[in-house]
Write a protein that holds these residues in place. Sequence first.
Motif, PDB file in Angstrom:
ATOM      1  N   VAL A 160     -13.251 -20.691 -21.202  1.00 19.97           N
ATOM      2  CA  VAL A 160     -12.700 -21.885 -20.196  1.00 19.97           C
ATOM      3  C   VAL A 160     -11.872 -21.385 -19.099  1.00 19.97           C
ATOM      4  CG1 VAL A 160     -12.139 -24.409 -19.507  1.00 19.97           C
ATOM      5  CG2 VAL A 160     -13.425 -23.729 -21.889  1.00 19.97           C
ATOM      6  N   ASP A 161     -12.069 -21.215 -18.024  1.00 19.92           N
ATOM      7  CA  ASP A 161     -11.368 -20.255 -17.001  1.00 19.92           C
ATOM      8  C   ASP A 161     -10.819 -21.762 -15.960  1.00 19.92           C
ATOM      9  OD1 ASP A 161     -10.538 -18.360 -15.352  1.00 19.92           O
ATOM     10  OD2 ASP A 161     -12.219 -18.684 -13.709  1.00 19.92           O
ATOM     11  N   CYS A 162      -9.276 -21.678 -16.107  1.00 20.13           N
ATOM     12  CA  CYS A 162      -8.631 -22.872 -15.670  1.00 20.13           C
ATOM     13  C   CYS A 162      -7.896 -22.555 -14.363  1.00 20.13           C
ATOM     14  CB  CYS A 162      -7.524 -23.064 -16.944  1.00 20.13           C
ATOM     15  SG  CYS A 162      -8.254 -23.320 -18.547  1.00 20.13           S
ATOM     16  N   HIS A 163      -8.233 -23.727 -13.592  1.00 20.52           N
ATOM     17  CA  HIS A 163      -7.674 -23.539 -12.140  1.00 20.52           C
ATOM     18  C   HIS A 163      -7.422 -25.029 -11.451  1.00 20.52           C
ATOM     19  CE1 HIS A 163      -9.244 -19.507 -11.332  1.00 20.52           C
ATOM     20  NE2 HIS A 163     -10.042 -19.961 -12.455  1.00 20.52           N
ATOM     21  N   SER A 164      -6.620 -25.028 -10.350  1.00 22.71           N
ATOM     22  CA  SER A 164      -6.579 -26.147  -9.921  1.00 22.71           C
ATOM     23  C   SER A 164      -6.685 -26.046  -8.417  1.00 22.71           C
ATOM     24  CB  SER A 164      -5.182 -26.786  -9.872  1.00 22.71           C
ATOM     25  OG  SER A 164      -4.109 -26.151  -9.245  1.00 22.71           O
ATOM     26  N   MET A 165      -7.085 -27.165  -7.685  1.00 17.07           N
ATOM     27  CA  MET A 165      -7.564 -26.954  -6.339  1.00 17.07           C
ATOM     28  C   MET A 165      -6.729 -27.909  -5.292  1.00 17.07           C
ATOM     29  SD  MET A 165     -11.111 -28.973  -6.707  1.00 17.07           S
ATOM     30  CE  MET A 165     -11.335 -30.500  -7.566  1.00 17.07           C
ATOM     31  N   PRO A 166      -6.510 -27.808  -4.260  1.00 18.32           N
ATOM     32  CA  PRO A 166      -5.970 -28.585  -3.254  1.00 18.32           C
ATOM     33  C   PRO A 166      -6.732 -29.853  -3.172  1.00 18.32           C
ATOM     34  CG  PRO A 166      -5.841 -26.563  -2.158  1.00 18.32           C
ATOM     35  CD  PRO A 166      -6.770 -26.317  -3.354  1.00 18.32           C
ATOM     36  N   GLU A 167      -5.855 -30.885  -2.674  1.00 15.03           N
ATOM     37  CA  GLU A 167      -6.817 -32.283  -2.943  1.00 15.03           C
ATOM     38  C   GLU A 167      -7.685 -32.173  -1.705  1.00 15.03           C
ATOM     39  OE1 GLU A 167      -4.330 -35.672  -1.634  1.00 15.03           O
ATOM     40  OE2 GLU A 167      -5.916 -37.020  -2.146  1.00 15.03           O
ATOM     41  N   TRP A 168      -7.526 -31.717  -0.570  1.00 14.47           N
ATOM     42  CA  TRP A 168      -8.626 -31.554   0.641  1.00 14.47           C
ATOM     43  C   TRP A 168      -8.997 -30.140   0.779  1.00 14.47           C
ATOM     44  CZ3 TRP A 168     -10.172 -35.427   3.808  1.00 14.47           C
ATOM     45  CH2 TRP A 168      -9.660 -36.769   3.324  1.00 14.47           C
ATOM     46  N   GLY A 169     -10.053 -29.812   1.372  1.00 14.20           N
ATOM     47  CA  GLY A 169     -10.356 -28.649   1.834  1.00 14.20           C
ATOM     48  C   GLY A 169     -10.023 -28.435   3.171  1.00 14.20           C
ATOM     49  N   ASP A 170     -10.228 -27.206   3.670  1.00 13.34           N
ATOM     50  CA  ASP A 170      -9.984 -27.072   5.258  1.00 13.34           C
ATOM     51  C   ASP A 170     -10.872 -26.128   5.709  1.00 13.34           C
ATOM     52  OD1 ASP A 170      -8.887 -24.347   4.657  1.00 13.34           O
ATOM     53  OD2 ASP A 170      -7.214 -25.136   3.995  1.00 13.34           O
ATOM     54  N   GLU A 171     -10.451 -25.602   6.945  1.00 13.72           N
ATOM     55  CA  GLU A 171     -11.547 -24.794   7.586  1.00 13.72           C
ATOM     56  C   GLU A 171     -11.583 -23.141   7.112  1.00 13.72           C
ATOM     57  OE1 GLU A 171      -8.020 -25.317  10.734  1.00 13.72           O
ATOM     58  OE2 GLU A 171      -8.735 -26.482   8.831  1.00 13.72           O
ATOM     59  N   THR A 172     -10.570 -23.082   6.049  1.00 13.66           N
ATOM     60  CA  THR A 172     -10.765 -21.649   5.342  1.00 13.66           C
ATOM     61  C   THR A 172     -11.737 -21.878   4.033  1.00 13.66           C
ATOM     62  OG1 THR A 172      -8.972 -21.890   3.924  1.00 13.66           O
ATOM     63  CG2 THR A 172      -8.583 -20.910   6.359  1.00 13.66           C
ATOM     64  N   THR A 173     -12.026 -23.092   3.599  1.00 13.97           N
ATOM     65  CA  THR A 173     -12.884 -23.202   2.417  1.00 13.97           C
ATOM     66  C   THR A 173     -14.333 -23.439   2.622  1.00 13.97           C
ATOM     67  OG1 THR A 173     -12.175 -25.557   2.195  1.00 13.97           O
ATOM     68  CG2 THR A 173     -10.667 -23.674   1.153  1.00 13.97           C
ATOM     69  N   GLU A 174     -15.069 -23.197   1.518  1.00  9.76           N
ATOM     70  CA  GLU A 174     -16.623 -23.685   1.756  1.00  9.76           C
ATOM     71  C   GLU A 174     -16.883 -24.811   2.304  1.00  9.76           C
ATOM     72  OE1 GLU A 174     -14.989 -21.627  -0.729  1.00  9.76           O
ATOM     73  OE2 GLU A 174     -16.556 -20.173  -1.386  1.00  9.76           O
ATOM     74  N   ASP A 175     -16.140 -25.943   1.741  1.00  7.89           N
ATOM     75  CA  ASP A 175     -16.534 -27.190   1.967  1.00  7.89           C
ATOM     76  C   ASP A 175     -15.911 -28.003   3.255  1.00  7.89           C
ATOM     77  OD1 ASP A 175     -13.701 -26.826   0.709  1.00  7.89           O
ATOM     78  OD2 ASP A 175     -13.988 -28.742  -0.340  1.00  7.89           O
ATOM     79  N   GLY A 176     -15.156 -27.099   4.067  1.00  5.08           N
ATOM     80  CA  GLY A 176     -14.462 -27.608   5.094  1.00  5.08           C
ATOM     81  C   GLY A 176     -13.496 -28.877   4.960  1.00  5.08           C
ATOM     82  N   VAL A 177     -13.013 -29.570   5.816  1.00  7.15           N
ATOM     83  CA  VAL A 177     -12.084 -30.441   5.641  1.00  7.15           C
ATOM     84  C   VAL A 177     -12.836 -31.902   4.850  1.00  7.15           C
ATOM     85  CG1 VAL A 177     -10.465 -32.250   6.893  1.00  7.15           C
ATOM     86  CG2 VAL A 177     -10.962 -29.993   7.926  1.00  7.15           C
ATOM     87  N   THR A 178     -12.903 -31.934   3.506  1.00  4.30           N
ATOM     88  CA  THR A 178     -13.241 -32.694   2.776  1.00  4.30           C
ATOM     89  C   THR A 178     -12.498 -33.187   1.629  1.00  4.30           C
ATOM     90  OG1 THR A 178     -15.546 -31.551   2.842  1.00  4.30           O
ATOM     91  CG2 THR A 178     -15.317 -33.433   1.319  1.00  4.30           C
ATOM     92  N   ARG A 179     -12.298 -34.313   1.208  1.00  2.00           N
ATOM     93  CA  ARG A 179     -11.446 -34.654  -0.086  1.00  2.00           C
ATOM     94  C   ARG A 179     -12.335 -34.302  -1.403  1.00  2.00           C
ATOM     95  NH1 ARG A 179     -10.424 -37.286  -4.606  1.00  2.00           N
ATOM     96  NH2 ARG A 179      -8.366 -37.736  -4.712  1.00  2.00           N
ATOM     97  N   ARG A 180     -11.641 -33.627  -2.324  1.00  2.00           N
ATOM     98  CA  ARG A 180     -12.458 -33.035  -3.261  1.00  2.00           C
ATOM     99  C   ARG A 180     -12.327 -34.184  -4.299  1.00  2.00           C
ATOM    100  NH1 ARG A 180      -9.734 -27.630  -2.348  1.00  2.00           N
ATOM    101  NH2 ARG A 180     -11.473 -26.739  -1.036  1.00  2.00           N
ATOM    102  N   ALA A 181     -13.400 -34.073  -5.403  1.00  2.00           N
ATOM    103  CA  ALA A 181     -13.597 -34.832  -6.554  1.00  2.00           C
ATOM    104  C   ALA A 181     -12.320 -34.605  -7.675  1.00  2.00           C
ATOM    105  CB  ALA A 181     -14.716 -34.338  -7.415  1.00  2.00           C
ATOM    106  N   ASP A 182     -12.162 -35.289  -8.407  1.00  2.00           N
ATOM    107  CA  ASP A 182     -11.073 -35.030  -9.534  1.00  2.00           C
ATOM    108  C   ASP A 182     -11.221 -33.632 -10.211  1.00  2.00           C
ATOM    109  OD1 ASP A 182      -9.901 -37.369  -8.842  1.00  2.00           O
ATOM    110  OD2 ASP A 182     -10.963 -38.327 -10.447  1.00  2.00           O
TER     111      ASP A 182
END
Length: 281
Positions: A160-182
């Motif tokens: 199990v590879d454990c990470h955390s992510m910013p609450e929001w994506g931005d223009e440098t991420t694959e999802d753009g400016v979007t609020r992420r799931a939990d």
Amino acid sequence: MTDQIIIEAPKSDPLPLIFDSPHSGARYPDDFDHVLDRALLRRSEDAFIDELYDHVPDQGATLLHALFPRCYIDPNRGLLDIDPAMIDGGWPGESTPSFKLDNGVGLIWRQVKTYGRIYDRLLSQQEVQSRIDCCWQPYHSALSGLFEHFHAKHGFIYHVDCHSMPEWGDETTEDGVTRRADFVLGDRDGTTCEKGFSELIAKTLRDEGYSVLFNEPYKGVELVQRYSDPAANRYSIQIEINRVLYMDEDKITRNERFDALKQSLRKMTQVIADYVSERVV
Ligand SMILES: [Zn+2]
């Protein structure tokens, strides 16, 4: 073992179960020589992830974590994810273009999100090689050694590879400016893990009241890809936790939800440990 990684061994009967936290390291080496403000640089850390999973050795699992920061060298990238334009004289080895590399987050990061460039200089070939030798290689040798050890003993291994992510994506991420799931579970579209195992994790988290997506926007990168091989009973899954669930992203401090999340994670990792334990003969 080097002074750049820690392996915490199981405190009870060892299960063929590894958790790893490659991005929670916060020991900034003296030779980093960056110009980006340290507080902004720290936004790249998966802060506190090692602490959120620090109970897993009590449940029979092994916990590997990095002490070096991922923006110094990123263990979740391959050695080909290197930008020759950042290096004085280029890079003598191979490199391959990728989305991550284009966005400045390859093996050696060029920038953190849109906050600016990390360096105002070119790196020397020698310092890049030294980062590989002192940090990347020991991390991968440790993980690969654990895979081999447990697979040889039990014929299967879960990782199990454990990470955390910013609450929001931005223009440098694959999802753009979007609020992420939990939570976002990454199994590279079902190719790195066993479905029953992934679904069990998702169900446990949903029962705790969290929203869970698979592979959107994070599918898992080098660490789940490199060592997994479901056909040979080697299973890897990446878990991304939305940072809003446990920290203040600006101050890099625990927030009021930290303890509740930790309790939910303890339940989740116990379900995982029970699942693996039932397969051990
Ligand atoms: Zn991460």
